[in-house]
Design a protein around this motif. Structure first.
Motif, PDB file in Angstrom:
ATOM      1  N   VAL A  38       0.837  -1.200   0.000  1.00 19.53           N
ATOM      2  CA  VAL A  38       0.000   0.000   0.000  1.00 19.53           C
ATOM      3  C   VAL A  38       0.876   1.256   0.000  1.00 19.53           C
ATOM      4  CG1 VAL A  38      -1.643   1.345   1.372  1.00 19.53           C
ATOM      5  CG2 VAL A  38      -2.000  -1.101   1.059  1.00 19.53           C
ATOM      6  N   VAL A  39       1.904   1.270   0.822  1.00 13.23           N
ATOM      7  CA  VAL A  39       2.799   2.429   0.892  1.00 13.23           C
ATOM      8  C   VAL A  39       3.530   2.611  -0.437  1.00 13.23           C
ATOM      9  CG1 VAL A  39       4.910   3.317   1.960  1.00 13.23           C
ATOM     10  CG2 VAL A  39       3.096   2.390   3.388  1.00 13.23           C
ATOM     11  N   LEU A  40       4.063   1.538  -0.989  1.00 14.42           N
ATOM     12  CA  LEU A  40       4.785   1.620  -2.250  1.00 14.42           C
ATOM     13  C   LEU A  40       3.873   2.110  -3.375  1.00 14.42           C
ATOM     14  CD1 LEU A  40       7.406   1.259  -3.756  1.00 14.42           C
ATOM     15  CD2 LEU A  40       6.809  -1.136  -4.097  1.00 14.42           C
ATOM     16  N   ALA A  41       2.655   1.607  -3.437  1.00 14.41           N
ATOM     17  CA  ALA A  41       1.709   2.054  -4.461  1.00 14.41           C
ATOM     18  C   ALA A  41       1.413   3.543  -4.312  1.00 14.41           C
ATOM     19  CB  ALA A  41       0.412   1.247  -4.382  1.00 14.41           C
ATOM     20  N   SER A  42       1.282   4.009  -3.092  1.00 16.82           N
ATOM     21  CA  SER A  42       1.035   5.426  -2.839  1.00 16.82           C
ATOM     22  C   SER A  42       2.220   6.282  -3.282  1.00 16.82           C
ATOM     23  CB  SER A  42       0.754   5.648  -1.351  1.00 16.82           C
ATOM     24  OG  SER A  42       0.634   7.020  -1.077  1.00 16.82           O
ATOM     25  N   LEU A  43       3.428   5.822  -2.980  1.00 21.28           N
ATOM     26  CA  LEU A  43       4.625   6.566  -3.393  1.00 21.28           C
ATOM     27  C   LEU A  43       4.742   6.634  -4.913  1.00 21.28           C
ATOM     28  CD1 LEU A  43       7.204   5.205  -0.797  1.00 21.28           C
ATOM     29  CD2 LEU A  43       6.283   7.526  -0.933  1.00 21.28           C
ATOM     30  N   VAL A  44       4.495   5.520  -5.579  1.00 22.77           N
ATOM     31  CA  VAL A  44       4.557   5.488  -7.042  1.00 22.77           C
ATOM     32  C   VAL A  44       3.531   6.457  -7.618  1.00 22.77           C
ATOM     33  CG1 VAL A  44       4.096   4.048  -9.068  1.00 22.77           C
ATOM     34  CG2 VAL A  44       5.504   3.164  -7.198  1.00 22.77           C
ATOM     35  N   SER A  45       2.321   6.426  -7.084  1.00 22.17           N
ATOM     36  CA  SER A  45       1.251   7.294  -7.573  1.00 22.17           C
ATOM     37  C   SER A  45       1.567   8.771  -7.365  1.00 22.17           C
ATOM     38  CB  SER A  45      -0.047   6.933  -6.861  1.00 22.17           C
ATOM     39  OG  SER A  45      -1.064   7.833  -7.208  1.00 22.17           O
ATOM     40  N   SER A  46       2.059   9.108  -6.195  1.00 18.66           N
ATOM     41  CA  SER A  46       2.300  10.523  -5.883  1.00 18.66           C
ATOM     42  C   SER A  46       3.570  11.061  -6.522  1.00 18.66           C
ATOM     43  CB  SER A  46       2.335  10.737  -4.368  1.00 18.66           C
ATOM     44  OG  SER A  46       3.417  10.041  -3.794  1.00 18.66           O
ATOM     45  N   PHE A  47       4.483  10.193  -6.946  1.00 13.77           N
ATOM     46  CA  PHE A  47       5.736  10.654  -7.526  1.00 13.77           C
ATOM     47  C   PHE A  47       5.597  10.980  -9.008  1.00 13.77           C
ATOM     48  CE2 PHE A  47      10.058  10.011  -9.284  1.00 13.77           C
ATOM     49  CZ  PHE A  47      10.708  10.992  -8.557  1.00 13.77           C
ATOM     50  N   GLY A  48       4.530  10.540  -9.634  1.00 12.05           N
ATOM     51  CA  GLY A  48       4.352  10.764 -11.059  1.00 12.05           C
ATOM     52  C   GLY A  48       4.454  12.222 -11.464  1.00 12.05           C
ATOM     53  N   GLY A  49       3.838  13.100 -10.720  1.00 13.82           N
ATOM     54  CA  GLY A  49       3.900  14.540 -11.023  1.00 13.82           C
ATOM     55  C   GLY A  49       5.307  15.099 -10.898  1.00 13.82           C
ATOM     56  N   CYS A  50       6.024  14.652  -9.885  1.00 13.60           N
ATOM     57  CA  CYS A  50       7.405  15.113  -9.698  1.00 13.60           C
ATOM     58  C   CYS A  50       8.280  14.630 -10.844  1.00 13.60           C
ATOM     59  CB  CYS A  50       7.974  14.579  -8.374  1.00 13.60           C
ATOM     60  SG  CYS A  50       7.151  15.217  -6.918  1.00 13.60           S
ATOM     61  N   LEU A  51       8.100  13.404 -11.253  1.00 14.28           N
ATOM     62  CA  LEU A  51       8.884  12.841 -12.346  1.00 14.28           C
ATOM     63  C   LEU A  51       8.609  13.597 -13.650  1.00 14.28           C
ATOM     64  CD1 LEU A  51      10.892  10.692 -13.190  1.00 14.28           C
ATOM     65  CD2 LEU A  51       8.985   9.149 -13.589  1.00 14.28           C
TER      66      LEU A  51
END
Length: 55
Positions: A38-51
């Protein structure tokens, strides 16, 4: 009164060494594979904009 290990407001300012000798912060015994996913999925999702901004 809150113990220093539970009050990490200044963690980024004072550094990890003030809170732990082992490098572990928190209660790893409460971790689970499901929580990790769950944490990893959240990080992947929220990092998309930064990337996208870095491209």
């Amino acid at each position: 009164m809150t113990a220093l290990v539970d009050d990490r407001r200044h963690l980024l300012t004072t550094g990890l060494a003030r809170y732990t000798e082992s490098g572990v912060v928190g209660r790893p015994s409460l971790a689970s594979a499901r929580k990790g996913r769950v944490v990893l999925a959240s990080l992947v999702s929220s990092f998309g904009g930064c990337l996208s901004a870095l491209k």
